[in-house]
Motif scaffolding. Structure first.
Motif, PDB file in Angstrom:
ATOM      1  N   MET A   1       0.847  -1.199   0.000  1.00 18.46           N
ATOM      2  CA  MET A   1       0.000   0.000   0.000  1.00 18.46           C
ATOM      3  C   MET A   1       0.880   1.246   0.000  1.00 18.46           C
ATOM      4  SD  MET A   1      -3.329   0.659   0.003  1.00 18.46           S
ATOM      5  CE  MET A   1      -4.169  -0.712   0.820  1.00 18.46           C
ATOM      6  N   LYS A   2       0.454   2.257  -0.743  1.00 14.59           N
ATOM      7  CA  LYS A   2       1.190   3.515  -0.837  1.00 14.59           C
ATOM      8  C   LYS A   2       0.244   4.644  -0.453  1.00 14.59           C
ATOM      9  CE  LYS A   2       1.850   2.472  -5.126  1.00 14.59           C
ATOM     10  NZ  LYS A   2       2.246   2.361  -6.547  1.00 14.59           N
ATOM     11  N   PHE A   3       0.785   5.673   0.196  1.00 16.79           N
ATOM     12  CA  PHE A   3      -0.035   6.774   0.697  1.00 16.79           C
ATOM     13  C   PHE A   3       0.531   8.102   0.203  1.00 16.79           C
ATOM     14  CE2 PHE A   3      -0.100   3.319   3.791  1.00 16.79           C
ATOM     15  CZ  PHE A   3      -1.446   3.002   3.773  1.00 16.79           C
ATOM     16  N   ALA A   4      -0.357   8.976  -0.247  1.00 13.63           N
ATOM     17  CA  ALA A   4       0.055  10.246  -0.840  1.00 13.63           C
ATOM     18  C   ALA A   4      -0.788  11.389  -0.297  1.00 13.63           C
ATOM     19  CB  ALA A   4      -0.078  10.185  -2.362  1.00 13.63           C
ATOM     20  N   THR A   5      -0.237  12.585  -0.436  1.00 14.93           N
ATOM     21  CA  THR A   5      -0.983  13.817  -0.224  1.00 14.93           C
ATOM     22  C   THR A   5      -1.281  14.399  -1.599  1.00 14.93           C
ATOM     23  OG1 THR A   5       0.110  14.230   1.892  1.00 14.93           O
ATOM     24  CG2 THR A   5      -0.936  16.114   0.814  1.00 14.93           C
ATOM     25  N   PHE A   6      -2.510  14.808  -1.816  1.00 13.57           N
ATOM     26  CA  PHE A   6      -2.899  15.275  -3.148  1.00 13.57           C
ATOM     27  C   PHE A   6      -3.975  16.342  -3.033  1.00 13.57           C
ATOM     28  CE2 PHE A   6      -5.652  11.773  -2.002  1.00 13.57           C
ATOM     29  CZ  PHE A   6      -6.914  12.125  -2.467  1.00 13.57           C
ATOM     30  N   THR A   7      -4.141  17.065  -4.117  1.00 18.35           N
ATOM     31  CA  THR A   7      -5.215  18.058  -4.220  1.00 18.35           C
ATOM     32  C   THR A   7      -6.221  17.559  -5.247  1.00 18.35           C
ATOM     33  OG1 THR A   7      -3.778  19.904  -3.633  1.00 18.35           O
ATOM     34  CG2 THR A   7      -5.801  20.439  -4.805  1.00 18.35           C
ATOM     35  N   ALA A   8      -7.496  17.619  -4.888  1.00 21.09           N
ATOM     36  CA  ALA A   8      -8.584  17.251  -5.793  1.00 21.09           C
ATOM     37  C   ALA A   8      -9.803  18.070  -5.423  1.00 21.09           C
ATOM     38  CB  ALA A   8      -8.899  15.762  -5.696  1.00 21.09           C
ATOM     39  N   ASP A   9     -10.526  18.522  -6.419  1.00 21.30           N
ATOM     40  CA  ASP A   9     -11.732  19.331  -6.199  1.00 21.30           C
ATOM     41  C   ASP A   9     -11.447  20.539  -5.317  1.00 21.30           C
ATOM     42  OD1 ASP A   9     -13.111  17.387  -7.646  1.00 21.30           O
ATOM     43  OD2 ASP A   9     -13.604  16.243  -5.837  1.00 21.30           O
ATOM     44  N   GLY A  10     -10.261  21.105  -5.472  1.00 18.78           N
ATOM     45  CA  GLY A  10      -9.907  22.324  -4.757  1.00 18.78           C
ATOM     46  C   GLY A  10      -9.518  22.134  -3.311  1.00 18.78           C
ATOM     47  N   ALA A  11      -9.390  20.910  -2.842  1.00 13.78           N
ATOM     48  CA  ALA A  11      -9.060  20.662  -1.440  1.00 13.78           C
ATOM     49  C   ALA A  11      -7.857  19.730  -1.352  1.00 13.78           C
ATOM     50  CB  ALA A  11     -10.241  20.050  -0.701  1.00 13.78           C
TER      51      ALA A  11
END
Length: 284
Positions: A1-11
């Motif tokens: 499993m891999k975990f990321a920080t991302f932006t989607a739908d402005g958040a």
């Protein structure tokens, strides 16, 4: 499993990476506003259990620096024997490792541009493995060091070369230009010490291999880094140690080859992934 920080739908969100997109996990863990909070709470296993079998919640995402809320990032300098020789000062392997701080604002995410500032066009690359501490400790024994690692990720420790020479005893100002480096794409939970000991770091610029070396050749192995750093400071969950770059940075080529707008830099580590960034000039 891999975990990321991302932006989607402005958040900005964090979640698990799947073949079809991201599984956002913020709503399932309101007590952990960020991935940094999840690491500090020892929560990566809980995140994996929550993501298991779920469909992607977001397919159109922008990667962020994997832990933009990281409070402490320490980097190990000149940590491969050929890298030491690049300085051509006739020095033997140093007795103690070189260390310097970097701040989260100096990093961007996967598939985002590294930013070349107008003050200097000597932006350089440094491909490295970064470890994320998951268990606090002071004066950690080398034999126990790996017990304190929560996860692995990749760093392109971008550097403004002439600015590291602005002072006699530090390189901080050349190492902390906004978005000059990158960390990501994701965190991979640390489970296999053998994999880390034999990991290979390969850096490519526009498809050309510039750096290629293995962790086992480090002058100061990762176990020793953790032991040494924890001698003078208590390592805390969420701390990041960027462990050292192989020979082959642009400044040491003949002639030097610094990064320019349009270049593509990829840092690949088997078992973790590939961190890819383009290069852009800072908007004026």
């Amino acid at each position: 499993m891999k975990f990321a920080t991302f932006t989607a739908d402005g958040a900005r969100r964090f979640g698990a990476v799947t073949d079809t997109g991201m599984v956002a996990l913020n709503d399932a863990f309101p007590e952990w506003p960020t991935l940094f909070d999840a690491v500090r709470a020892g929560g990566l296993e809980a995140l994996a259990e929550a993501a298991e079998g779920r469909q992607a919640t977001h397919t159109d995402v922008t990667y962020e620096m994997v832990m933009p809320d990281a409070r402490r990032i320490l980097c190990v300098g000149v940590n491969f024997p050929d890298r030491n020789a690049e300085y051509k000062d006739g020095s033997d392997q140093p007795q103690y490792m070189s260390l310097f701080p970097r701040f989260a604002s100096g990093f961007t995410g996967h598939d985002r541009p590294l930013i070349r500032p107008p003050e200097s066009h000597k932006l350089d690359y440094e491909g490295e493995i970064a470890i994320v501490i998951g268990k606090a400790g002071r004066r950690i024994a080398e034999a126990d060091a790996y017990d304190h690692i929560a996860a692995l990720t990749i760093c392109n420790e971008g550097t403004i070369r002439d600015w590291v020479r602005h002072a006699k005893f530090n390189v901080t100002q050349g190492k902390n230009w906004d978005r000059s480096g990158a960390i990501g794409p994701w965190l991979v939970p640390f489970t296999d010490p053998g994999q880390l000991d034999e990991a290979r770091i390969v850096t490519r610029v526009n498809g050309e291999v510039r750096q290629d070396d293995v962790v086992s050749r480090m002058m100061f192995p990762i176990r020793k880094e953790i032991a040494y750093i924890s001698t003078f400071m208590t390592l805390e969950p969420g701390d990041v140690i960027v462990t050292g770059t192989p020979t082959g940075s642009g400044a040491r080529l003949d002639p030097p080859q610094f990064l320019a707008p349009g270049d593509v830099v990829e840092v690949e580590v088997a078992g973790i992934g590939t961190l890819r960034n383009t290069v852009e000039d800072e908007a004026q």
